[in-house]
Design a protein around this motif. Structure first.
Motif, short mmCIF file in Angstrom:
data_model
loop_
_atom_site.label_atom_id
_atom_site.label_comp_id
_atom_site.label_asym_id
_atom_site.label_seq_id
_atom_site.Cartn_x
_atom_site.Cartn_y
_atom_site.Cartn_z
N ASP A 1 0.82 -1.21 0.00
CA ASP A 1 0.00 0.00 0.00
C ASP A 1 0.85 1.26 0.00
O ASP A 1 0.61 2.20 0.73
CB ASP A 1 -0.94 0.00 1.20
CG ASP A 1 -0.20 -0.29 2.51
OD1 ASP A 1 1.01 -0.58 2.44
OD2 ASP A 1 -0.83 -0.23 3.57
N GLU B 1 -3.54 -1.19 -2.45
CA GLU B 1 -3.90 -1.17 -1.04
C GLU B 1 -3.97 -2.59 -0.51
O GLU B 1 -4.14 -3.55 -1.26
CB GLU B 1 -5.23 -0.46 -0.82
CG GLU B 1 -6.45 -1.21 -1.35
CD GLU B 1 -7.75 -0.48 -1.03
OE1 GLU B 1 -7.68 0.62 -0.46
OE2 GLU B 1 -8.82 -1.01 -1.37
N GLN B 2 -3.88 -2.70 0.81
CA GLN B 2 -3.92 -4.01 1.46
C GLN B 2 -5.34 -4.57 1.46
O GLN B 2 -6.32 -3.82 1.42
CB GLN B 2 -3.44 -3.88 2.91
CG GLN B 2 -2.02 -3.39 3.06
CD GLN B 2 -0.99 -4.50 2.93
OE1 GLN B 2 -1.32 -5.63 2.66
NE2 GLN B 2 0.27 -4.16 3.13
N LYS B 3 -5.45 -5.89 1.52
CA LYS B 3 -6.75 -6.53 1.72
C LYS B 3 -7.06 -6.56 3.22
O LYS B 3 -6.15 -6.70 4.04
CB LYS B 3 -6.72 -7.97 1.19
CG LYS B 3 -6.40 -8.10 -0.28
CD LYS B 3 -6.31 -9.56 -0.67
CE LYS B 3 -5.85 -9.73 -2.10
NZ LYS B 3 -5.70 -11.15 -2.48
N PHE B 4 -8.34 -6.44 3.52
CA PHE B 4 -8.76 -6.53 4.92
C PHE B 4 -10.08 -7.29 4.94
O PHE B 4 -11.11 -6.79 4.48
CB PHE B 4 -8.90 -5.15 5.54
CG PHE B 4 -9.32 -5.18 6.99
CD1 PHE B 4 -8.41 -5.56 7.97
CD2 PHE B 4 -10.61 -4.85 7.36
CE1 PHE B 4 -8.80 -5.61 9.30
CE2 PHE B 4 -11.00 -4.89 8.70
CZ PHE B 4 -10.09 -5.27 9.66
N TYR B 5 -10.06 -8.51 5.47
CA TYR B 5 -11.25 -9.36 5.40
C TYR B 5 -12.26 -9.03 6.50
O TYR B 5 -11.90 -8.89 7.67
CB TYR B 5 -10.87 -10.84 5.52
CG TYR B 5 -12.10 -11.74 5.61
CD1 TYR B 5 -12.86 -11.99 4.49
CD2 TYR B 5 -12.47 -12.30 6.83
CE1 TYR B 5 -13.98 -12.79 4.56
CE2 TYR B 5 -13.60 -13.10 6.91
CZ TYR B 5 -14.35 -13.34 5.77
OH TYR B 5 -15.48 -14.12 5.85
N THR B 6 -13.51 -8.90 6.08
CA THR B 6 -14.65 -8.90 6.99
C THR B 6 -15.73 -9.77 6.35
O THR B 6 -15.74 -9.95 5.13
CB THR B 6 -15.21 -7.49 7.23
OG1 THR B 6 -15.65 -6.95 5.97
CG2 THR B 6 -14.17 -6.57 7.84
#
Length: 575
Positions: free
Chosen positions: A77, A170-175
């Motif tokens: 990112d 950008e970074q992945k961010f799991y929800t």
């Protein structure tokens, strides 16, 4: 007193002593001016005009850490202070190739216009002779060069997205919401576009395209949301990958069994369609073949299926009708294939000794090791043979007219259909419960090769036993299924980024708009590449056997030369 004006004079003298601002740009000396700019912005927040606030000190520390660390860590990112590697020889040659194709196309276009506007001699008109044809031999090359030019533009976009310092990542961010909400959207769309199928046979072409389509969309959402961090979702997606390989075994076995076409033309057509895009990306994006792991996997299994069925005795449906011994023969071949798989799976040393031999190792190594190939191959090692066995059983039952495949008819008798549906639903739910309780990927992966086929068979029976379910399909999912391979490969660089570890940002500051725009471009590019591949396959793979053998030999020699040139080079980075 030491004032800011005096400090600026000292700095000017220091810059001149080091060679001037122009020479500093090309020297190893770096001036850290960002901290001074931050101090000027926050000078009003100081209590005594001398000591800067902590926020300014933090900015200076971060800039310094970025300058030292980013070139080594290469975070996703951000690209501050990262130096891009220059294009290598093959990337430069590929650029020259596409530019040359554009020049050739331009030349053909100019020649074509000149011939169209060339006046017809009066003596030719008076004699009633035909006008000179505008479709001369050089103009016949226009279509393939047009395809190459379109491919060149697309590859330039690939390079700008994931190799040049043009777009952010950008970074992945799991929800749970980032995975399940898009999933609900696409399935509502899929149901909305339901249509009557042209045929109601089990696993007909429209149904298999639909199956590939919704599986591919689920996998795309899985990748962009970073859902691999959630083990239950990971295990269900592993079943989808196994289902693709199951279809590979089912489809190729059915073709060879029914058509009996083991010719070189068929083999080259399949290999070209599978590998064309990946081989170009290996050159343009400077990535090893194994980086796009799914294509080496399906290519390997196609070669195994072809070798198993093509070797003597060739067992085809028309020969199997004469004697039941032929059925035992094909079962013996499948049993031999099962032994072959088991030996490779339970002897990693033997596996390594085979695939580590040059030049074979160049196809399966990633970062100088074949560990990734071993992991991918072993994880779904039985899926293909399960598909082949299912195809054999289905074709034999169909030949004996045991199945009822008419419009609206249940696949079996009412009693058997209800019983199979009951067990299929129970099996489907049981697997989901088991997957939801998985805690460690390594433990669940050990069970996956043995239990994934149960979930696949349960889905096939639920989807095909009821006649009304077998007679409809989703045209929305089927459309995506026809370009599923291109979607899977293209996501690596123009939808995701940083070699799948991050997400491409075309429109900063607006995630929703960014994902819509990047997704639209991504799908359009995948569809265009599918058309280009089909167009070039008709030109590159001739039906004449002698001409095809010459081209195969030339490609083999070229590939060997390329491997020899890169044999001593350092391995490319991958994930």
């Amino acid at each position: 007193m030491i004032t800011n004006q005096q400090l600026e004079k000292y700095n000017e003298v220091a810059v001149d002593a080091l060679g001037g601002s122009k020479r500093l740009d090309s020297s190893r000396v770096k001036l850290m001016s960002a901290k001074r700019q931050a101090a000027l912005e926050t000078i009003g927040q100081t209590s005594d005009g001398l000591h800067m606030p902590e926020s300014t000190v933090d900015v200076g520390a971060m800039v310094l850490m970025n300058a030292v660390c980013n070139k080594l860590l290469r975070p996703i990112d951000g690209s501050c202070c990262q130096t891009l590697p220059p294009p290598n020889l093959f990337q430069k040659l590929s650029a020259c190739f596409f530019v040359s194709s554009a020049l050739v196309l331009l030349t053909i276009h100019i020649l074509g216009n000149n011939r169209q506007h060339r006046p017809v001699p009066p003596d030719v008109e008076s004699l009633g002779e035909k006008k000179p044809s505008t479709a001369a031999a050089p103009l016949g090359l226009k279509a393939p060069f047009q395809a190459l030019c379109r491919m060149g533009v697309i590859m330039a976009y690939f390079y700008l997205c994931d190799r040049a310092d043009v777009f952010m990542k950008e970074q992945k961010f799991y929800t749970h919401s980032t995975f399940f909400i898009p999933l609900i959207y696409i399935f509502v769309l899929g149901v909305f576009y339901s249509e009557n199928s042209k045929e109601s046979k089990l696993l007909n072409r429209e149904q298999t395209d639909e199956w590939k389509g919704w599986m591919q969309l689920v996998i795309l959402i899985y990748h962009v949301s970073g859902a691999s961090a959630f083990v239950p979702v990971y295990m269900h997606v592993r079943v989808l990958v196994a289902a693709y390989l199951f279809q590979t075994g089912y489809g190729h076995f059915s073709f060879f069994w029914l058509k009996g076409d083991f010719g070189l033309y068929r083999v080259c057509q399949v290999l070209f369609r599978l590998n064309f895009l990946v081989l170009i990306l290996c050159v343009v994006m400077d990535r090893p073949y194994q980086f796009y792991y799914f294509v080496p996997l399906v290519t390997f299994w196609f070669v195994v299926i072809y070798g198993t069925l093509a070797m003597w005795p060739q067992i085809l449906q028309k020969r199997a009708n004469t004697s039941g011994m032929w059925h035992l023969g094909v079962l013996a071949k499948l049993l031999g294939l099962l032994v072959f798989i088991s030996v490779f799976a339970y002897s990693q040393g033997f596996f390594d000794s085979i695939f580590s031999v040059w030049p074979l190792s160049k196809l399966f190594e990633l970062n100088g090791s074949i560990h990734e190939w071993w992991f991918r191959w072993k994880l779904d090692r039985f899926a293909v043979i399960h598909g082949m066995l299912f195809a054999l059983i289905y074709l034999l039952l169909q030949k004996r007219q045991v199945l009822f495949e008419g419009k609206g008819e249940t696949l079996f008798s009412a009693r058997i259909s209800n019983l199979l549906l009951f067990f299929s639903v129970i099996t489907f739910i049981t697997y989901s419960v088991w997957a939801s309780k998985c805690k460690k990927k390594s433990e669940c992966n050990e069970m996956h090769p043995y239990v994934s086929v149960v979930q696949i068979l349960a889905f096939i029976l639920i989807r095909n036993i009821p006649g009304y379910a077998r007679s409809v399909y989703s045209s929305f999912f089927a459309w995506f299924g026809k370009i599923s391979l291109e979607l899977f490969i293209c996501q690596y660089h123009i939808w995701l980024a940083a070699d799948t570890k991050g997400i491409l940002i075309l429109i900063p500051g607006n995630p929703s708009l960014n994902i819509m725009v990047s997704s639209f471009i991504f799908v359009c590019v995948a569809h265009e590449i599918s058309l280009i591949t089909n167009d070039l396959a008709q030109v590159v793979i001739p039906k004449d056997t002698v001409a095809l053998l010459k081209r195969v030999g030339a490609v083999g020699v070229l590939a060997l030369l390329v491997q020899m040139m890169t044999r001593d080079s350092s391995p490319a980075h991958g994930t």
